[in-house]
Scaffold this active site. Structure first.
Site, PDB file in Angstrom:
ATOM      1  CD  GLU A 283      -8.771   4.127  -2.004  1.00 22.61           C
ATOM      2  OE1 GLU A 283      -9.691   3.691  -1.300  1.00 22.61           O
ATOM      3  OE2 GLU A 283      -7.819   4.798  -1.547  1.00 22.61           O
TER       4      GLU A 283
ATOM      5  CG  ASP B 160      -2.346   0.327   0.904  1.00 22.40           C
ATOM      6  OD1 ASP B 160      -2.557   1.330   0.193  1.00 22.40           O
ATOM      7  OD2 ASP B 160      -3.246  -0.409   1.329  1.00 22.40           O
TER       8      ASP B 160
ATOM      9  CG  ASP C 228      -5.078   5.394   0.816  1.00 23.19           C
ATOM     10  OD1 ASP C 228      -5.994   4.566   0.912  1.00 23.19           O
ATOM     11  OD2 ASP C 228      -5.056   6.466   1.445  1.00 23.19           O
TER      12      ASP C 228
ATOM     13  CG  HIS D 189      -9.001  -1.583   3.809  1.00 23.39           C
ATOM     14  ND1 HIS D 189      -8.745  -1.583   2.461  1.00 23.39           N
ATOM     15  CD2 HIS D 189      -8.658  -0.340   4.242  1.00 23.39           C
ATOM     16  CE1 HIS D 189      -8.270  -0.416   2.096  1.00 23.39           C
ATOM     17  NE2 HIS D 189      -8.209   0.365   3.156  1.00 23.39           N
ATOM     18  CG  ASP D 190     -11.434   1.826   3.120  1.00 27.48           C
ATOM     19  OD1 ASP D 190     -11.195   1.796   4.348  1.00 27.48           O
ATOM     20  OD2 ASP D 190     -10.681   2.377   2.295  1.00 27.48           O
TER      21      ASP D 190
END
Length: 610
Positions: free
Chosen positions: A280, A111, A221, A353-354
């Site tokens: 993302e 990430d 991210d 995860h979100d």
């Protein structure tokens, strides 16, 4: 450089073939596997499960942040980009993990969180030390508004009216220097100023450092937040909201393409090997994504878009959930398939995860949990794009029931609860009810490895409660069961690896107005990417994919399409009037008028003349 311009150096498109065939598995480290009994997952725990991942058949592991962090946002607030937080282990253990994945034919994607740092990162500590510090311009420091003028317009002293994604204002006053700094997320996550070339150079140097250590790429991210409208104007304030929406001024900003192309030149250009870059990008449109992922432009390989995971929310507000309409889901995903058909590439996902758990959100986590989990796997993975499996999804893990606000751990939830009950006049019960379906902690409960105490995740007290259904939903019960959700994921992944039509074929949506059935075809001229190489056959391999998104039977009318002699290659029911989901060779039911049982998936294959 304008967005229409492409860099002079372009990558070889053929090099993309590996990730077009690949499946990515996301690990959220603190909830995956704990090796030392402290209740938090770690690298040693991940290493212990590498054979499990290999058996599943995935090609890439994406690791959510394990960098040194105060853990204000569970690691997405980074204070040292070049070290591992002791919570998770050491650099040596990360090297062991990387080597273990490579030895098993898998890759590691890290990430990359560079829209913001932690407020405890040395860069920010220097930045806030004085207005004259050389790193002051590494972040967005602004003076207060003219307080009198601001008050006359109903404004506070913050430089603008933007709200944070985690509730409250997007600005924090530093008492020592009398200026505000911008934080789109937590106040402990100050935004980096990518307008400063020194910031970009430092980020690129760090990325090169990780690639030199054997990492195979990055999931970036909120990467489309890094270019901002430098005037930072006020945003519109929606009804019932306390703050303005600044997203039009920090999403897909004026220099985004320039920054990403510079990143490619400084980090990826000239490197050999198979590397992956995933952006993302909240708020990204199909048209934007074509530019971001066009290989000739050398920006990123694929993007995460958010349109389909906003369809069950009123006006994109996750705390105002609404019923998902299958017709809208098909319209959205179909538009992305069509929009990136000629250039660019899709990322495919139900959860991460979100996001809430896929089977609870898109399927039926009660009576038809296993069937709907399998159906969702088949539908997603057989689209055109690279599919992502979020940890536990392959087991059919479900949403968690949290009884009180004290059961939650996510900063987004805690801040919203405080703002809604303190400033917006909502009761505790109202807020808890709104939080339940889509909160991020649903996906962050520990992976359910077995039926023992704490689901085999830890021998200590887990950092967040284990879902009580672990006693019957767990890996130990599924890994060797040929009819389990886990085994079905293996079949779907194997089909993607074996059939070029899945990775490279065209996509055609069928029955767009059917409110219950998801149907599409995949076709590939010549049977291989680029067509037949030996000229021996002009046949076109074609798949028909059918999924019933309901708990009732529904008929499927395919009009003049002739699938009567097609074979059933995949299905989630163990038997069907003489047919089987065992794979190739099974005889299909006549496809002119199929009846699908509750949450049924059928994948049929035929070959037609080219």
């Amino acid at each position: 450089m304008t967005v229409e311009q492409a860099p002079a150096e372009t990558p070889k498109i053929a090099a993309r073939d590996w990730f077009q065939r690949a499946v990515v598995y996301q690990i959220y480290p603190r909830s995956f596997a704990d090796s030392n009994g402290d209740g938090i997952g770690d690298l040693r725990g991940i290493i212990s499960k590498l054979d499990y991942l290999q058996k599943l058949g995935v090609d890439v592991v994406w690791l959510s942040p394990i960098y040194t962090s105060p853990q204000d946002d569970n690691g997405y607030d980074i204070s040292d980009y070049r070290n591992v937080d002791p919570l998770f282990g050491t650099l040596e253990e990360l090297r062991e993990l990387t080597d273990g994945l490579h030895a098993r034919g898998m890759k590691l994607v890290m990430d990359l969180v560079v829209n913001h740092t932690s407020d405890e990162h040395p860069w920010f500590v220097e930045s806030r030390s004085s207005k004259e510090n050389p790193k002051r311009d590494w972040y967005w420091w602004w003076q207060p508004r003219n307080i009198e003028a601001g008050a006359a317009q109903g404004r506070a002293a913050e430089p603008n009216n933007w709200g944070s994604a985690f509730s409250g204002p997007a600005w924090e006053l530093d008492q020592a220097t009398g200026e505000y700094y911008l934080h789109i997320f937590s106040k402990k996550q100050p935004d980096l100023n990518w307008e400063n070339p020194e910031v970009r150079a430092a980020v690129f140097e760090m990325m090169n450092w990780w690639l030199d250590r054997g990492v195979d790429g990055f999931r970036m991210d909120v990467i489309n937040f890094i270019s901002k409208d430098t005037s930072l104007p006020d945003g519109p304030v929606a009804d019932g909201k306390l703050f303005g929406d600044g997203s039009p001024y920090y999403i897909d900003g004026p220099r985004m393409h320039e920054f990403l192309q510079e990143m490619h030149r400084e980090v990826f250009a000239g490197r050999t090997g198979e590397l992956l870059t995933v952006g993302e990008m909240p708020g990204v449109t199909v048209e934007d994504a074509v530019l971001y992922t066009d290989p000739a432009r050398a920006e990123v390989d694929m993007v995460f878009q958010f349109e389909h995971v906003a369809l069950d929310q009123e006006d994109g507000d996750k705390w105002r959930p609404k019923k998902l309409l299958l017709t809208e889901l098909k319209q959205t995903l179909g538009r992305w398939q069509e929009g990136l058909a000629e250039r660019g590439w899709n990322s495919l996902y139900w959860g991460n995860h979100d996001q809430a758990r896929a089977v609870s959100r898109f399927g039926d986590d009660g009576k038809y949990r296993e069937l709907s989990a399998k159906m969702l796997a088949g539908i997603l993975h057989l689209h055109r794009g690279t599919p992502y499996v979020y940890q536990g999804e392959e087991l059919g893990m479900t949403n968690m029931t949290f009884g009180a606000i004290s059961d939650y751990r996510d900063i987004e939830v805690l801040n919203h609860h405080r703002e809604a009950t303190t400033h917006l006049g909502h009761t505790d019960a109202e807020v808890l009810a709104a939080l339940a379906p889509l909160n991020r902690d649903n996906a962050r409960t520990p992976v359910q490895w077995d039926a023992s105490r704490h689901a085999g995740f830890t021998t200590g007290a887990p950092w967040i409660a284990v879902n009580p259904n672990a006693n019957h939903i767990n890996a130990a019960a599924q890994v060797d069961d040929p009819d389990s959700v886990f085994s079905f994921y293996r079949k779907v992944i194997a089909l993607r690896h074996a059939e070029p039509v899945v990775s490279h074929g065209t996509f055609t949506m069928l029955l767009p107005d059917d409110p219950h059935v998801y149907a599409f075809t995949r076709a590939l001229a010549g049977g291989s990417p680029g067509g037949s190489s030996d000229g021996a056959s002009d046949e076109i391999p074609e798949l028909l994919v059918l999924g019933n998104f309901s708990g009732a039977e529904h008929g499927v009318e395919l009009g003049d399409q002739n699938w009567d002699d097609a074979e059933l290659v995949l299905g989630n029911y163990t038997s069907d009037a003489g047919t089987s989901d065992s794979g190739a060779g099974a005889t299909a039911v006549r496809a002119g008028a199929i009846r699908l049982r509750p949450w049924e998936l059928r994948v049929l294959r035929r070959r037609s003349g080219g």
